[in-house]
Write a protein that holds these residues in place. Sequence first.
Motif, PDB file in Angstrom:
ATOM      1  N   GLY A 286     -26.576  -5.933  23.359  1.00 13.95           N
ATOM      2  CA  GLY A 286     -26.802  -6.467  22.004  1.00 13.95           C
ATOM      3  C   GLY A 286     -25.856  -5.883  20.968  1.00 13.95           C
ATOM      4  N   PRO A 287     -25.447  -6.706  19.979  1.00  8.32           N
ATOM      5  CA  PRO A 287     -24.488  -6.236  18.972  1.00  8.32           C
ATOM      6  C   PRO A 287     -25.011  -5.122  18.074  1.00  8.32           C
ATOM      7  N   ALA A 288     -26.348  -4.960  17.995  1.00 11.48           N
ATOM      8  CA  ALA A 288     -26.872  -3.852  17.185  1.00 11.48           C
ATOM      9  C   ALA A 288     -26.751  -2.537  17.952  1.00 11.48           C
ATOM     10  N   ARG A 315     -19.556  -9.227   0.926  1.00  8.16           N
ATOM     11  CA  ARG A 315     -20.389 -10.056   1.820  1.00  8.16           C
ATOM     12  C   ARG A 315     -21.451  -9.200   2.511  1.00  8.16           C
ATOM     13  N   ALA A 316     -21.054  -7.984   2.931  1.00 12.68           N
ATOM     14  CA  ALA A 316     -22.004  -7.106   3.642  1.00 12.68           C
ATOM     15  C   ALA A 316     -23.180  -6.719   2.741  1.00 12.68           C
ATOM     16  N   LYS A 317     -22.930  -6.693   1.428  1.00 11.99           N
ATOM     17  CA  LYS A 317     -23.977  -6.297   0.478  1.00 11.99           C
ATOM     18  C   LYS A 317     -24.867  -7.474   0.074  1.00 11.99           C
ATOM     19  N   ASP A 318     -24.378  -8.684   0.314  1.00  6.33           N
ATOM     20  CA  ASP A 318     -25.083  -9.877  -0.132  1.00  6.33           C
ATOM     21  C   ASP A 318     -26.253 -10.179   0.814  1.00  6.33           C
ATOM     22  N   LYS A 319     -27.476 -10.087   0.273  1.00  7.37           N
ATOM     23  CA  LYS A 319     -28.661 -10.271   1.118  1.00  7.37           C
ATOM     24  C   LYS A 319     -28.816 -11.723   1.583  1.00  7.37           C
ATOM     25  N   ASN A 320     -28.077 -12.653   0.953  1.00 11.74           N
ATOM     26  CA  ASN A 320     -28.142 -14.050   1.398  1.00 11.74           C
ATOM     27  C   ASN A 320     -27.114 -14.348   2.483  1.00 11.74           C
ATOM     28  N   LEU A 325     -21.449  -4.957   7.998  1.00  3.10           N
ATOM     29  CA  LEU A 325     -20.261  -4.208   8.416  1.00  3.10           C
ATOM     30  C   LEU A 325     -20.562  -3.606   9.774  1.00  3.10           C
ATOM     31  N   MET A 326     -20.020  -4.198  10.820  1.00  4.69           N
ATOM     32  CA  MET A 326     -20.268  -3.683  12.161  1.00  4.69           C
ATOM     33  C   MET A 326     -19.584  -2.320  12.285  1.00  4.69           C
ATOM     34  N   GLY A 327     -20.243  -1.409  13.001  1.00  9.75           N
ATOM     35  CA  GLY A 327     -19.707  -0.048  13.110  1.00  9.75           C
ATOM     36  C   GLY A 327     -20.138   0.829  11.950  1.00  9.75           C
ATOM     37  N   PHE A 328     -21.002   0.296  11.094  1.00  9.94           N
ATOM     38  CA  PHE A 328     -21.549   1.074   9.974  1.00  9.94           C
ATOM     39  C   PHE A 328     -23.056   1.185  10.117  1.00  9.94           C
ATOM     40  N   GLY A 329     -23.579   2.357   9.787  1.00 12.47           N
ATOM     41  CA  GLY A 329     -25.030   2.557   9.786  1.00 12.47           C
ATOM     42  C   GLY A 329     -25.519   3.063  11.137  1.00 12.47           C
ATOM     43  N   HIS A 330     -26.619   3.743  11.099  1.00 16.49           N
ATOM     44  CA  HIS A 330     -27.236   4.230  12.330  1.00 16.49           C
ATOM     45  C   HIS A 330     -28.695   4.538  12.051  1.00 16.49           C
ATOM     46  N   ARG A 331     -29.543   4.244  13.020  1.00 14.89           N
ATOM     47  CA  ARG A 331     -30.968   4.506  12.838  1.00 14.89           C
ATOM     48  C   ARG A 331     -31.239   5.993  12.608  1.00 14.89           C
ATOM     49  N   TYR A 333     -28.564   8.769  12.363  1.00 14.08           N
ATOM     50  CA  TYR A 333     -27.619   9.510  11.516  1.00 14.08           C
ATOM     51  C   TYR A 333     -27.668   9.012  10.086  1.00 14.08           C
ATOM     52  N   LYS A 334     -28.073   9.882   9.177  1.00 15.29           N
ATOM     53  CA  LYS A 334     -28.125   9.490   7.772  1.00 15.29           C
ATOM     54  C   LYS A 334     -27.166  10.376   6.973  1.00 15.29           C
ATOM     55  N   ASN A 335     -26.283  11.046   7.649  1.00 16.25           N
ATOM     56  CA  ASN A 335     -25.251  11.828   6.997  1.00 16.25           C
ATOM     57  C   ASN A 335     -23.929  11.334   7.567  1.00 16.25           C
ATOM     58  N   PRO A 338     -21.463  12.471  14.244  1.00 17.51           N
ATOM     59  CA  PRO A 338     -20.447  13.454  14.648  1.00 17.51           C
ATOM     60  C   PRO A 338     -19.460  12.880  15.654  1.00 17.51           C
ATOM     61  N   ARG A 339     -19.900  11.858  16.391  1.00 19.01           N
ATOM     62  CA  ARG A 339     -18.992  11.233  17.359  1.00 19.01           C
ATOM     63  C   ARG A 339     -17.907  10.441  16.623  1.00 19.01           C
ATOM     64  N   ALA A 340     -18.306   9.831  15.486  1.00 20.91           N
ATOM     65  CA  ALA A 340     -17.335   9.036  14.718  1.00 20.91           C
ATOM     66  C   ALA A 340     -16.228   9.932  14.176  1.00 20.91           C
ATOM     67  N   PRO A 384     -19.660   5.276   8.910  1.00 23.47           N
ATOM     68  CA  PRO A 384     -19.120   4.720  10.165  1.00 23.47           C
ATOM     69  C   PRO A 384     -19.805   5.396  11.351  1.00 23.47           C
ATOM     70  N   ASN A 385     -20.125   4.615  12.367  1.00 23.93           N
ATOM     71  CA  ASN A 385     -20.714   5.186  13.573  1.00 23.93           C
ATOM     72  C   ASN A 385     -19.674   5.251  14.694  1.00 23.93           C
ATOM     73  N   VAL A 386     -20.110   5.704  15.864  1.00 22.72           N
ATOM     74  CA  VAL A 386     -19.198   5.965  16.982  1.00 22.72           C
ATOM     75  C   VAL A 386     -18.335   4.749  17.322  1.00 22.72           C
ATOM     76  N   ASP A 387     -18.875   3.561  17.053  1.00 20.49           N
ATOM     77  CA  ASP A 387     -18.166   2.364  17.495  1.00 20.49           C
ATOM     78  C   ASP A 387     -17.177   1.816  16.480  1.00 20.49           C
ATOM     79  N   MET A 407     -17.351  -0.682  29.026  1.00 20.75           N
ATOM     80  CA  MET A 407     -16.865   0.709  29.006  1.00 20.75           C
ATOM     81  C   MET A 407     -17.995   1.644  28.578  1.00 20.75           C
ATOM     82  N   PHE A 408     -18.720   1.196  27.579  1.00 24.15           N
ATOM     83  CA  PHE A 408     -19.861   1.967  27.076  1.00 24.15           C
ATOM     84  C   PHE A 408     -20.888   2.127  28.216  1.00 24.15           C
ATOM     85  N   ALA A 409     -21.092   1.063  28.964  1.00 19.98           N
ATOM     86  CA  ALA A 409     -22.088   1.103  30.051  1.00 19.98           C
ATOM     87  C   ALA A 409     -21.678   2.105  31.138  1.00 19.98           C
TER      88      ALA A 409
HETATM   89  N1  CMC Z   1     -23.883  -3.427   6.815  1.00 18.92           N
HETATM   90  C1  CMC Z   1     -24.564  -3.727   5.673  1.00 18.92           C
HETATM   91  N2  CMC Z   1     -25.817  -3.313   5.404  1.00 18.92           N
HETATM   92  C2  CMC Z   1     -26.415  -2.540   6.319  1.00 18.92           C
HETATM   93  C3  CMC Z   1     -25.780  -2.166   7.526  1.00 18.92           C
HETATM   94  C4  CMC Z   1     -24.477  -2.636   7.750  1.00 18.92           C
HETATM   95  N3  CMC Z   1     -23.831  -2.316   8.871  1.00 18.92           N
HETATM   96  N4  CMC Z   1     -26.611  -1.396   8.259  1.00 18.92           N
HETATM   97  C5  CMC Z   1     -27.734  -1.271   7.530  1.00 18.92           C
HETATM   98  N5  CMC Z   1     -27.620  -1.965   6.364  1.00 18.92           N
HETATM   99  C6  CMC Z   1     -28.618  -2.016   5.280  1.00 18.92           C
HETATM  100  C7  CMC Z   1     -29.771  -2.961   5.630  1.00 18.92           C
HETATM  101  O1  CMC Z   1     -29.519  -4.271   5.185  1.00 18.92           O
HETATM  102  C8  CMC Z   1     -30.913  -2.302   4.913  1.00 18.92           C
HETATM  103  O2  CMC Z   1     -30.784  -2.603   3.538  1.00 18.92           O
HETATM  104  P1  CMC Z   1     -32.115  -2.775   2.629  1.00 18.92           P
HETATM  105  O3  CMC Z   1     -32.762  -1.426   2.617  1.00 18.92           O
HETATM  106  O4  CMC Z   1     -31.596  -3.206   1.302  1.00 18.92           O
HETATM  107  O5  CMC Z   1     -32.954  -3.817   3.313  1.00 18.92           O
HETATM  108  C9  CMC Z   1     -30.619  -0.802   5.051  1.00 18.92           C
HETATM  109  O6  CMC Z   1     -29.185  -0.733   5.172  1.00 18.92           O
HETATM  110  C10 CMC Z   1     -31.279  -0.175   6.269  1.00 18.92           C
HETATM  111  O7  CMC Z   1     -30.869  -0.891   7.420  1.00 18.92           O
HETATM  112  P2  CMC Z   1     -31.786  -1.169   8.682  1.00 18.92           P
HETATM  113  O8  CMC Z   1     -31.313  -2.390   9.387  1.00 18.92           O
HETATM  114  O9  CMC Z   1     -33.233  -1.137   8.262  1.00 18.92           O
HETATM  115  O10 CMC Z   1     -31.507   0.136   9.541  1.00 18.92           O
HETATM  116  P3  CMC Z   1     -31.817   0.310  11.063  1.00 18.92           P
HETATM  117  O11 CMC Z   1     -31.958   1.764  11.270  1.00 18.92           O
HETATM  118  O12 CMC Z   1     -32.929  -0.564  11.489  1.00 18.92           O
HETATM  119  O13 CMC Z   1     -30.488  -0.226  11.800  1.00 18.92           O
HETATM  120  C11 CMC Z   1     -28.337  -0.335  12.769  1.00 18.92           C
HETATM  121  C12 CMC Z   1     -29.473   0.580  12.278  1.00 18.92           C
HETATM  122  C13 CMC Z   1     -27.302   0.513  13.506  1.00 18.92           C
HETATM  123  C14 CMC Z   1     -28.889  -1.387  13.770  1.00 18.92           C
HETATM  124  C15 CMC Z   1     -27.712  -1.042  11.543  1.00 18.92           C
HETATM  125  O14 CMC Z   1     -27.171  -0.075  10.658  1.00 18.92           O
HETATM  126  C16 CMC Z   1     -26.636  -2.048  11.948  1.00 18.92           C
HETATM  127  O15 CMC Z   1     -26.959  -3.209  12.240  1.00 18.92           O
HETATM  128  N6  CMC Z   1     -25.336  -1.628  11.981  1.00 18.92           N
HETATM  129  C17 CMC Z   1     -24.286  -2.487  12.438  1.00 18.92           C
HETATM  130  C18 CMC Z   1     -24.286  -2.537  13.959  1.00 18.92           C
HETATM  131  C19 CMC Z   1     -23.736  -1.258  14.571  1.00 18.92           C
HETATM  132  O16 CMC Z   1     -22.702  -0.753  14.171  1.00 18.92           O
HETATM  133  N7  CMC Z   1     -24.421  -0.781  15.630  1.00 18.92           N
HETATM  134  C20 CMC Z   1     -23.970   0.385  16.401  1.00 18.92           C
HETATM  135  C21 CMC Z   1     -24.902   1.568  16.296  1.00 18.92           C
HETATM  136  S1  CMC Z   1     -24.126   3.028  16.962  1.00 18.92           S
HETATM  137  C22 CMC Z   1     -23.927   2.717  18.638  1.00 18.92           C
HETATM  138  C23 CMC Z   1     -25.210   2.593  19.373  1.00 18.92           C
HETATM  139  O17 CMC Z   1     -26.139   3.399  19.161  1.00 18.92           O
HETATM  140  O18 CMC Z   1     -25.290   1.725  20.225  1.00 18.92           O
END
Ligand code: CMC
Length: 452
Positions: A286-288, A315-320, A325-331, A333-335, A338-340, A384-387, A407-409
Amino acid sequence: MGDALLSTHAYSKSESLEYGELKMSNTIAIVDSRNGKQADLPIVSGALGDPAIDIAKLNKELGLFTYDPGFVSTCSTKSAITFIDGDQGVLLYRGYPIDQLAQHSSFLEVAYLLIHGDLPGPAQKTEFEHHVTHHTMIHEGLKLFMNGFHYNAHPMAMMVGIAGSLAAFYHDSLDPEDPQHRMITAIRLIAKMPTLAAACYKHSVGQPYVYPKNNLDYCSRFLDMMFGVPAEPYEVNPIAAKALDLLFILHADHEQNASTSTVRLVGSTGANPIACIASGIAALWGPAHGGANEAVLKMLNEIGDKSNVARAVERAKDKNDNFRLMGFGHRVYKNFDPRAKIIREMCHKVLNELGIHDPLLDVAMALEEVALKDDYFVERKLYPNVDFYSGIIYKALKIPVEMFTVMFAIARTAGWIAHWLEQNAAGDVKIGRPRQIYVGPKSRDYVPLGQR
Ligand code: CMC
């Protein structure tokens, strides 16, 4: 088939998967305000990290479940393998910081560490590498299986099927309760995954499969199977092999992520380890999760140029708009991830060493710079996350985009199997069976077809 037997030494060594005990420090009182009933629930903690409320008796005592979609506040298990501190950006494999392992270790040594709990001594390292090296071949019958796939099948689709099919070839050594079966399967999976992955790629380009060469190290062997052809010798670039090894270390484990939790959930049913790993591969797709590295490269290609970065961030900020932004955010890591941090440095180094100028790296850096200053990303602690950078390195190594998650697998197989071993060695596997809050229609009577 190249499956040398494991020495008794390999079996006699325990999988060293002893759990540390959970410590009970205190209790927390949960009072049901509807009727004043109270349950005193233990607060338990491990060696590091936040404590947890042990809610096992909650339903029995108060008739209540907990509700936590996505497991945001729920520990599904205890584990002694990997520790993450998401606020401090810490990642430890068996206590060792990821940056130290990245600097000094190798993927196979890390695989040993994850499985056995300690770094190997010289003899153990040699023996482990020997076993992995001598189990890399796959049954010739698998080629027939592979040939059934359409030439443009996604390699992850092939991997889910082909990795799962290994169980059909080793049905005499899949007993989760037998320590010898567990260990031989762990070795086989780590050894054969690159062979399967390269075969998927060769199938997609219509080239003959290349057999694994035992004189090469793990990553060089994989590159040889990917890019070698019978018509001419192929020389593995040591820079590429080293970069791959480092990426594999960084991706080897990440505690209870979606795919590892899937492996454990399937494992909790007593399913064989190969079926469990195949389920992990499916979850990773899955892409997440693991599909993010592929999605990042597609996104960077779509953005195309630094001048389009600001628009992408808007666009990434627009809720509609569904765009993220793929490669951004992590469940967790909120700082920062470290892999990135390691991968970012490595990306520049590898591209320099290989003499590649990739304009996508410029786009990635511009995107990172804009996003890191933007209030939306700052407030939500989106880094930015590891990917974010791994795809650019894979591209420099000439790995096609569709193969990124494969490769990840390969790397995560070490972590998956370590968790599966930990779960089964503990000997107290309880089937995973979450509950739900039912929101469907209340009981109603069946209506015969003619009256609907
Ligand atoms: N771009 C824009 N907004 C984002 C992003 C993003 N990449 N990630 C999170 N947000 C926003 C989200 O819309 C939400 O905003 P609001 O509070 O206004 O509703 C807030 O940030 C919290 O996001 P969330 O979806 O509730 O957070 P989550 O912990 O459920 O999801 C995540 C974590 C990694 C699935 C998510 O950040 C994401 O979809 N990132 C892009 C996909 C990605 O890079 N995945 C690889 C993860 S690292 C490798 C791995 O572990 O496999």
